[in-house]
Motif scaffolding. Sequence first.
Motif, mmCIF file in Angstrom:
data_model
loop_
_atom_site.group_PDB
_atom_site.id
_atom_site.type_symbol
_atom_site.label_atom_id
_atom_site.label_comp_id
_atom_site.label_asym_id
_atom_site.label_seq_id
_atom_site.Cartn_x
_atom_site.Cartn_y
_atom_site.Cartn_z
ATOM 1 N N VAL A 1 -32.642 -7.197 -55.278
ATOM 2 C CA VAL A 1 -32.416 -8.317 -56.024
ATOM 3 C C VAL A 1 -31.964 -7.942 -57.420
ATOM 4 C CG1 VAL A 1 -33.837 -9.799 -54.630
ATOM 5 C CG2 VAL A 1 -34.890 -8.662 -56.774
ATOM 6 N N ALA A 2 -32.087 -6.699 -58.033
ATOM 7 C CA ALA A 2 -31.881 -6.432 -59.247
ATOM 8 C C ALA A 2 -31.590 -5.084 -59.740
ATOM 9 C CB ALA A 2 -32.866 -6.940 -60.479
ATOM 10 N N THR A 3 -30.813 -4.233 -60.511
ATOM 11 C CA THR A 3 -30.435 -3.124 -60.646
ATOM 12 C C THR A 3 -30.319 -2.919 -62.303
ATOM 13 O OG1 THR A 3 -28.038 -3.236 -60.687
ATOM 14 C CG2 THR A 3 -29.441 -2.647 -58.654
ATOM 15 N N LEU A 4 -30.752 -1.663 -62.669
ATOM 16 C CA LEU A 4 -30.284 -1.121 -63.869
ATOM 17 C C LEU A 4 -30.024 0.249 -63.940
ATOM 18 C CD1 LEU A 4 -30.368 -1.589 -66.954
ATOM 19 C CD2 LEU A 4 -32.769 -1.237 -67.014
ATOM 20 N N GLY A 5 -29.189 0.860 -64.369
ATOM 21 C CA GLY A 5 -28.842 2.220 -64.367
ATOM 22 C C GLY A 5 -28.869 3.028 -65.786
ATOM 23 N N LEU A 6 -28.898 4.485 -65.532
ATOM 24 C CA LEU A 6 -28.751 5.341 -66.595
ATOM 25 C C LEU A 6 -27.538 6.513 -66.086
ATOM 26 C CD1 LEU A 6 -29.887 6.198 -69.367
ATOM 27 C CD2 LEU A 6 -31.352 7.675 -68.112
ATOM 28 N N PHE A 7 -26.569 6.469 -66.795
ATOM 29 C CA PHE A 7 -25.349 6.990 -66.476
ATOM 30 C C PHE A 7 -25.102 8.276 -67.567
ATOM 31 C CE2 PHE A 7 -25.267 2.859 -64.861
ATOM 32 C CZ PHE A 7 -25.120 3.194 -63.385
ATOM 33 N N HIS A 8 -25.073 9.489 -67.169
ATOM 34 C CA HIS A 8 -25.106 10.574 -68.051
ATOM 35 C C HIS A 8 -23.573 11.035 -68.274
ATOM 36 C CE1 HIS A 8 -29.152 11.141 -66.872
ATOM 37 N NE2 HIS A 8 -29.363 11.386 -67.962
ATOM 38 N N ASP A 9 -22.676 10.823 -67.362
ATOM 39 C CA ASP A 9 -21.093 10.957 -67.739
ATOM 40 C C ASP A 9 -20.478 9.776 -68.555
ATOM 41 O OD1 ASP A 9 -18.467 11.712 -67.922
ATOM 42 O OD2 ASP A 9 -18.161 11.779 -65.793
ATOM 43 N N ILE A 10 -20.294 10.132 -70.029
ATOM 44 C CA ILE A 10 -19.959 9.114 -70.921
ATOM 45 C C ILE A 10 -18.802 9.527 -71.604
ATOM 46 C CG2 ILE A 10 -21.971 7.857 -71.284
ATOM 47 C CD1 ILE A 10 -22.387 9.762 -73.631
#
Length: 162
Positions: free
Chosen positions: A61-70
């Motif tokens: 029902v919900a997501t939040l991400g942390l992405f290292h390739d910026i």
Amino acid sequence: MTIRILNSSDREAFFQLSKEIVATLTNKDWLIPMTEEEADATFRDDSEDIVLGAFIDNRLVATLGLFHDIRDYAEELPDNFLALNGAEIGEAMVRPDFRRNGLMNQLVEALQAHIQNSSLDYLLATAHPDNVSNHLIQKADFTLHKVFERRGYTRNMYIKKL
């Protein structure tokens, strides 16, 4: 409710959630959906990326991400950040029928544990200028760096030094 890191078996549920969110948005520019290539990188077993999912009755029902390739943001970052270790917070989505129940706050809190145990120097976040998430990003002590275009979408870029 259960919060856990999504894995490759959650990929279809993730894309279904994204599709449903985009379909309900008043302004379709508020969310830049993850591409198949980005999902391939994110949901690999050896990926540094983390996408947290909130499940209610076994339904995402919900997501939040942390992405290292910026690398996509390299030209937009201040010069003094280029040598630092950063990551992007993104893919913040909540099904409309589950909004206003504190789910995103719980995901943010859960993601904080991962961030505190990392070697990150800063976080960045982006949002469409008209999206309510700008208020939440600023409330979390991010500073507006600039307004720019990404994949044809206007975005505010926020940075938070850790």
